[in-house]
Design a protein around this motif. Sequence first.
Motif, PDB file in Angstrom:
ATOM      1  N   MET A  15       6.913   7.029 -11.150  1.00 43.48           N
ATOM      2  CA  MET A  15       7.763   6.713 -10.008  1.00 43.48           C
ATOM      3  C   MET A  15       9.053   7.475 -10.127  1.00 43.48           C
ATOM      4  O   MET A  15       9.596   7.983  -9.178  1.00 43.48           O
ATOM      5  CB  MET A  15       8.124   5.249  -9.989  1.00 43.48           C
ATOM      6  CG  MET A  15       7.033   4.360 -10.471  1.00 43.48           C
ATOM      7  SD  MET A  15       5.450   4.861  -9.968  1.00 43.48           S
ATOM      8  CE  MET A  15       4.498   4.043 -11.134  1.00 43.48           C
ATOM      9  N   LEU A  16       9.530   7.467 -11.329  1.00 45.06           N
ATOM     10  CA  LEU A  16      10.826   8.039 -11.516  1.00 45.06           C
ATOM     11  C   LEU A  16      10.820   9.489 -11.041  1.00 45.06           C
ATOM     12  O   LEU A  16      11.727   9.923 -10.359  1.00 45.06           O
ATOM     13  CB  LEU A  16      11.148   8.004 -12.991  1.00 45.06           C
ATOM     14  CG  LEU A  16      10.870   9.294 -13.691  1.00 45.06           C
ATOM     15  CD1 LEU A  16      11.984  10.252 -13.358  1.00 45.06           C
ATOM     16  CD2 LEU A  16      10.786   9.049 -15.149  1.00 45.06           C
ATOM     17  N   ALA A  17       9.773  10.220 -11.384  1.00 46.49           N
ATOM     18  CA  ALA A  17       9.753  11.597 -10.951  1.00 46.49           C
ATOM     19  C   ALA A  17       9.887  11.657  -9.458  1.00 46.49           C
ATOM     20  O   ALA A  17      10.580  12.488  -8.901  1.00 46.49           O
ATOM     21  CB  ALA A  17       8.449  12.240 -11.366  1.00 46.49           C
ATOM     22  N   ALA A  18       9.182  10.742  -8.798  1.00 46.45           N
ATOM     23  CA  ALA A  18       9.223  10.738  -7.363  1.00 46.45           C
ATOM     24  C   ALA A  18      10.619  10.545  -6.856  1.00 46.45           C
ATOM     25  O   ALA A  18      10.912  10.819  -5.712  1.00 46.45           O
ATOM     26  CB  ALA A  18       8.340   9.620  -6.858  1.00 46.45           C
ATOM     27  N   SER A  32      21.021  18.590  -4.459  1.00 45.89           N
ATOM     28  CA  SER A  32      19.827  17.802  -4.736  1.00 45.89           C
ATOM     29  C   SER A  32      19.316  18.106  -6.139  1.00 45.89           C
ATOM     30  O   SER A  32      19.628  19.129  -6.724  1.00 45.89           O
ATOM     31  CB  SER A  32      18.733  18.125  -3.710  1.00 45.89           C
ATOM     32  OG  SER A  32      18.422  19.491  -3.759  1.00 45.89           O
ATOM     33  N   ILE A  33      18.496  17.183  -6.648  1.00 39.80           N
ATOM     34  CA  ILE A  33      17.932  17.347  -7.988  1.00 39.80           C
ATOM     35  C   ILE A  33      16.858  18.424  -7.982  1.00 39.80           C
ATOM     36  O   ILE A  33      16.091  18.546  -7.028  1.00 39.80           O
ATOM     37  CB  ILE A  33      17.344  16.005  -8.473  1.00 39.80           C
ATOM     38  CG1 ILE A  33      18.480  15.013  -8.683  1.00 39.80           C
ATOM     39  CG2 ILE A  33      16.548  16.189  -9.746  1.00 39.80           C
ATOM     40  CD1 ILE A  33      18.000  13.639  -9.063  1.00 39.80           C
ATOM     41  N   ASP A  34      16.798  19.199  -9.033  1.00 40.96           N
ATOM     42  CA  ASP A  34      15.810  20.268  -9.162  1.00 40.96           C
ATOM     43  C   ASP A  34      14.428  19.653  -9.376  1.00 40.96           C
ATOM     44  O   ASP A  34      14.168  19.047 -10.414  1.00 40.96           O
ATOM     45  CB  ASP A  34      16.178  21.168 -10.336  1.00 40.96           C
ATOM     46  CG  ASP A  34      15.292  22.402 -10.407  1.00 40.96           C
ATOM     47  OD1 ASP A  34      14.219  22.404  -9.759  1.00 40.96           O
ATOM     48  OD2 ASP A  34      15.671  23.358 -11.103  1.00 40.96           O
ATOM     49  N   ALA A  35      13.549  19.809  -8.398  1.00 36.69           N
ATOM     50  CA  ALA A  35      12.218  19.214  -8.463  1.00 36.69           C
ATOM     51  C   ALA A  35      11.356  19.819  -9.564  1.00 36.69           C
ATOM     52  O   ALA A  35      10.322  19.271  -9.928  1.00 36.69           O
ATOM     53  CB  ALA A  35      11.518  19.363  -7.115  1.00 36.69           C
ATOM     54  N   ASN A  36      11.770  20.963 -10.109  1.00 33.81           N
ATOM     55  CA  ASN A  36      10.979  21.621 -11.140  1.00 33.81           C
ATOM     56  C   ASN A  36      11.366  21.191 -12.550  1.00 33.81           C
ATOM     57  O   ASN A  36      10.750  21.611 -13.525  1.00 33.81           O
ATOM     58  CB  ASN A  36      11.134  23.139 -11.019  1.00 33.81           C
ATOM     59  CG  ASN A  36      10.564  23.665  -9.715  1.00 33.81           C
ATOM     60  OD1 ASN A  36       9.454  23.292  -9.335  1.00 33.81           O
ATOM     61  ND2 ASN A  36      11.320  24.508  -9.030  1.00 33.81           N
ATOM     62  N   VAL A  37      12.388  20.341 -12.659  1.00 35.97           N
ATOM     63  CA  VAL A  37      12.840  19.879 -13.968  1.00 35.97           C
ATOM     64  C   VAL A  37      12.206  18.515 -14.266  1.00 35.97           C
ATOM     65  O   VAL A  37      12.289  17.603 -13.444  1.00 35.97           O
ATOM     66  CB  VAL A  37      14.384  19.750 -13.999  1.00 35.97           C
ATOM     67  CG1 VAL A  37      14.833  19.193 -15.353  1.00 35.97           C
ATOM     68  CG2 VAL A  37      15.027  21.103 -13.737  1.00 35.97           C
ATOM     69  N   ALA A  73       6.934  17.708 -13.016  1.00 34.89           N
ATOM     70  CA  ALA A  73       7.201  18.026 -11.616  1.00 34.89           C
ATOM     71  C   ALA A  73       5.988  17.783 -10.724  1.00 34.89           C
ATOM     72  O   ALA A  73       6.129  17.561  -9.519  1.00 34.89           O
ATOM     73  CB  ALA A  73       7.653  19.482 -11.496  1.00 34.89           C
ATOM     74  N   ASP A  74       4.784  17.793 -11.300  1.00 34.04           N
ATOM     75  CA  ASP A  74       3.587  17.585 -10.483  1.00 34.04           C
ATOM     76  C   ASP A  74       3.204  16.108 -10.394  1.00 34.04           C
ATOM     77  O   ASP A  74       2.149  15.761  -9.854  1.00 34.04           O
ATOM     78  CB  ASP A  74       2.418  18.410 -11.009  1.00 34.04           C
ATOM     79  CG  ASP A  74       1.966  17.978 -12.411  1.00 34.04           C
ATOM     80  OD1 ASP A  74       2.617  17.076 -12.987  1.00 34.04           O
ATOM     81  OD2 ASP A  74       0.984  18.540 -12.905  1.00 34.04           O
ATOM     82  N   GLY A  75       4.063  15.204 -10.932  1.00 32.98           N
ATOM     83  CA  GLY A  75       3.812  13.773 -10.790  1.00 32.98           C
ATOM     84  C   GLY A  75       3.039  13.132 -11.916  1.00 32.98           C
ATOM     85  O   GLY A  75       2.706  11.954 -11.848  1.00 32.98           O
ATOM     86  N   GLY A  76       2.782  13.860 -12.992  1.00 37.25           N
ATOM     87  CA  GLY A  76       2.057  13.273 -14.119  1.00 37.25           C
ATOM     88  C   GLY A  76       3.019  12.587 -15.077  1.00 37.25           C
ATOM     89  O   GLY A  76       3.951  13.207 -15.576  1.00 37.25           O
ATOM     90  N   ALA A  77       2.805  11.299 -15.315  1.00 39.73           N
ATOM     91  CA  ALA A  77       3.685  10.534 -16.199  1.00 39.73           C
ATOM     92  C   ALA A  77       2.939  10.086 -17.450  1.00 39.73           C
ATOM     93  O   ALA A  77       1.810   9.619 -17.381  1.00 39.73           O
ATOM     94  CB  ALA A  77       4.240   9.322 -15.470  1.00 39.73           C
ATOM     95  N   THR A  78       3.597  10.228 -18.597  1.00 36.92           N
ATOM     96  CA  THR A  78       3.019   9.800 -19.868  1.00 36.92           C
ATOM     97  C   THR A  78       4.087   9.121 -20.710  1.00 36.92           C
ATOM     98  O   THR A  78       5.199   9.631 -20.833  1.00 36.92           O
ATOM     99  CB  THR A  78       2.452  10.996 -20.657  1.00 36.92           C
ATOM    100  OG1 THR A  78       1.470  11.671 -19.871  1.00 36.92           O
ATOM    101  CG2 THR A  78       1.808  10.514 -21.962  1.00 36.92           C
ATOM    102  N   ILE A  79       3.761   7.959 -21.261  1.00 36.29           N
ATOM    103  CA  ILE A  79       4.684   7.239 -22.134  1.00 36.29           C
ATOM    104  C   ILE A  79       3.948   6.892 -23.421  1.00 36.29           C
ATOM    105  O   ILE A  79       2.805   6.450 -23.380  1.00 36.29           O
ATOM    106  CB  ILE A  79       5.197   5.948 -21.468  1.00 36.29           C
ATOM    107  CG1 ILE A  79       6.087   6.284 -20.267  1.00 36.29           C
ATOM    108  CG2 ILE A  79       5.990   5.108 -22.475  1.00 36.29           C
ATOM    109  CD1 ILE A  79       6.582   5.070 -19.528  1.00 36.29           C
TER     110      ILE A  79
END
Length: 208
Positions: A15-18, A32-37, A73-79
């Motif tokens: 979510m956070l990335a979003a 705006s925030i850099d979507a690639n970071v 940046a592509d929406g993949g989250a891992t914890i």
Amino acid sequence: MNVHTCFLAGACAVMLAACGAPSPKTTAPAASIDANVPWHLVNEESRLTFVSIKAGDVAEVHTFNTMTGTVTADGGATIEVSLDSVDTAIELRDERMRALLFETESHPALTMSSRMALDAFSEMEEGDRKRIETDITVNLHGMEEVYFADLFVTRIGPDKVLVESASPVLVHAGDFDLDTGLEALREVAALPSISPAVPVSVSFVFEQ
């Protein structure tokens, strides 16, 4: 079972990335925030908690102290959660959980992962809050399980997002073949019972 506790965490990260939304509300919007970071979990500001219930009605809250996470940046989250960092406020119990329940020598970590459309929160500004639903894949004790997560995402700064549970996730020891370890804990502690169902909640802060 703490894992439970855990999995939510992965979706949350996503979510956070979003939330790479514009900066806080001002008369003149900031850059705006850099979507690639990528976004990174702030360990010292984040918590993953679970509640154990023993002897029928004795409930106790526990947590983990060491976690790392990334949302790309592509929406993949891992914890990833270090199971050796389990904190129940009683050192002997922590040691027993590591050895008897989680078996951290062979299964040192719990991982959570999720994915979602990053444009879902593209209009969020500082102070905005949204509710999202997502599936989170949890890997624990050599097994994998998918859970439904109900979460809140809040933009708490120009480059920070808070992802927290709207409602806890119920995780069962049997989901990760932890039944034997749970019974071993019960016996060594001389308890009449330990519930195999564990409510898990998260409060994760991500920054870019």
